[in-house]
Design an enzyme around this catalytic site. Sequence first.
Site, PDB file in Angstrom:
ATOM      1  N   GLY A 203       0.820  -1.208   0.000  1.00 24.11           N
ATOM      2  CA  GLY A 203       0.000   0.000   0.000  1.00 24.11           C
ATOM      3  C   GLY A 203       0.848   1.249   0.000  1.00 24.11           C
ATOM      4  O   GLY A 203       2.057   1.181  -0.243  1.00 24.11           O
ATOM      5  N   ASN A 204       0.216   2.375   0.255  1.00 19.42           N
ATOM      6  CA  ASN A 204       0.975   3.625   0.326  1.00 19.42           C
ATOM      7  C   ASN A 204       0.396   4.507   1.430  1.00 19.42           C
ATOM      8  O   ASN A 204      -0.605   4.169   2.053  1.00 19.42           O
ATOM      9  CB  ASN A 204       0.995   4.327  -1.032  1.00 19.42           C
ATOM     10  CG  ASN A 204      -0.390   4.695  -1.505  1.00 19.42           C
ATOM     11  OD1 ASN A 204      -1.080   5.500  -0.884  1.00 19.42           O
ATOM     12  ND2 ASN A 204      -0.825   4.077  -2.597  1.00 19.42           N
ATOM     13  N   ARG A 205       1.027   5.660   1.637  1.00 17.65           N
ATOM     14  CA  ARG A 205       0.691   6.495   2.791  1.00 17.65           C
ATOM     15  C   ARG A 205      -0.496   7.431   2.571  1.00 17.65           C
ATOM     16  O   ARG A 205      -0.781   8.254   3.430  1.00 17.65           O
ATOM     17  CB  ARG A 205       1.880   7.385   3.137  1.00 17.65           C
ATOM     18  CG  ARG A 205       3.091   6.692   3.672  1.00 17.65           C
ATOM     19  CD  ARG A 205       4.197   7.736   3.748  1.00 17.65           C
ATOM     20  NE  ARG A 205       5.495   7.169   4.053  1.00 17.65           N
ATOM     21  CZ  ARG A 205       6.001   7.131   5.276  1.00 17.65           C
ATOM     22  NH1 ARG A 205       5.309   7.590   6.285  1.00 17.65           N
ATOM     23  NH2 ARG A 205       7.191   6.616   5.484  1.00 17.65           N
ATOM     24  N   SER A 206      -1.144   7.390   1.428  1.00 17.59           N
ATOM     25  CA  SER A 206      -2.185   8.388   1.157  1.00 17.59           C
ATOM     26  C   SER A 206      -3.338   8.301   2.169  1.00 17.59           C
ATOM     27  O   SER A 206      -3.857   7.223   2.444  1.00 17.59           O
ATOM     28  CB  SER A 206      -2.731   8.188  -0.252  1.00 17.59           C
ATOM     29  OG  SER A 206      -3.754   9.118  -0.470  1.00 17.59           O
TER      30      SER A 206
END
Length: 434
Positions: A203-206
């Site tokens: 995933g990512n930090r958004s």
Amino acid sequence: MKVVLGVSGGIAAYKACELLRLFTESGHQVRVVPTRDALRFVGEPTWAALSGNPVTTEVWENVHEVPHVRIGQTADLVIVAPATADLLAKAAQGLTGDLLTTTLLTARCPVVFAPAMHTEMWEHPATRANVATLRERGAIVIDPASGRLTGADTGPGRLPDPEEIFEVCRRVLRGAPRDLAGRRVVVSAGGTREAIDPVRFIGNRSSGLQGYALARTAVARGAQVTLVAANVSLPDPAGATVVRVESTAELRTAVLSASAGADAVVMAAAVADFRPAERATSKIKKTSGEPEAIQLTKNPDILAELGQRRAQGAGREGLDTGRADRPAGAGEPGHAGELGESGGAGRAVPDDGPAVIAGFAAETDDVLANGQAKLVKKGCDLLVVNQVGEHLAFGTPDNAATILVAGGEPVEVPRGPKEDLADALWTLVAERLA
Ligand code: CTP
């Protein structure tokens, strides 16, 4: 500011008490004008105590003050929450009969309706026509939220969270322009997750804050908003239709489907560029040896696909799926010329697809040069470029960016709330749609 809170006779009237508190606690003077039926749900003493003002339902009380004219004339905002099907019908017809309906006729300030009713009533052609009439006349009608209704039913018809209704009203009171009235826009938000096995993902930090700010500001500017949210844990913005997704494949399907017939699409989501080539069906267990490498494969680039589809006229079906309210001029040959410039020479002339496609580019180095290249490569009209790093942009309420404009000068947006950046982008979108 002087706010009139109209309350009509629906079970959601109890939620209007919370809305009232939000107004009074932020310093507004609120005059509550309930209908007779609203008082069957929440009594007059509650409204009087919470507002600190007298509460009247009829035009025959305190006649010397001419309340049926004065209250509307002097208001800075009228918000009706909940607005029942009956109240919407009366407002659309211009009927009077009590203090709320006369107030609606005398008000010259912005008027916001927050409908709440059973799904069948909301979807009935009579209600649809009344809502369309009110919107045409300049009122903001916040689409109800979907979810549990009175009894065992679920579906569209719930009154959105009072905080979110308040947020729309706050923006309207601050003078949000109505330049997206009658427009349908799609916003993607959050970050996609690509499953490795049933319990793990890449995933990512958004956080979704910027996409949600875009949805909120668009609602206040009069747009009908579809918000495609990837793994966001924020409250649903009032008035936006929220479609929840997890993976890039799901986000792609939702965005492409919502884009048919939309005037603008803004891809604010952080989309995973790669996904595991294979997803394990059972949890991967620790073994005694070294772990196996995860093979990655490329995800489709949704923003680039939107640009290509439009350039190739592949969104033609969109014409039949809800463009009835689309103002003349959008997507017409003049616009096709613009696309030719940003989408590359020699492509087919576009005949449909969102008139404005906007993306975001998070860069760590050579921010503007990389952004400019991305704008051209992805064939979009607007690209919001910002510098990211561990403490920049992600999860913070503030943002600073440059908006690159195809065939135009870049627009600098100084550091400020994500809502300000959202507004700056919508101003450019509205200019291109006009
Ligand atoms: N985007 C998309 N589909 C992808 C990747 C990105 O639609 N598979 C969109 C994002 O929503 C954003 C824009 O493209 O609006 C730019 O995203 P960014 O990650 O900066 O661009 P990339 O094409 O992934 O380029 P980079 O190689 O710099 O990561």
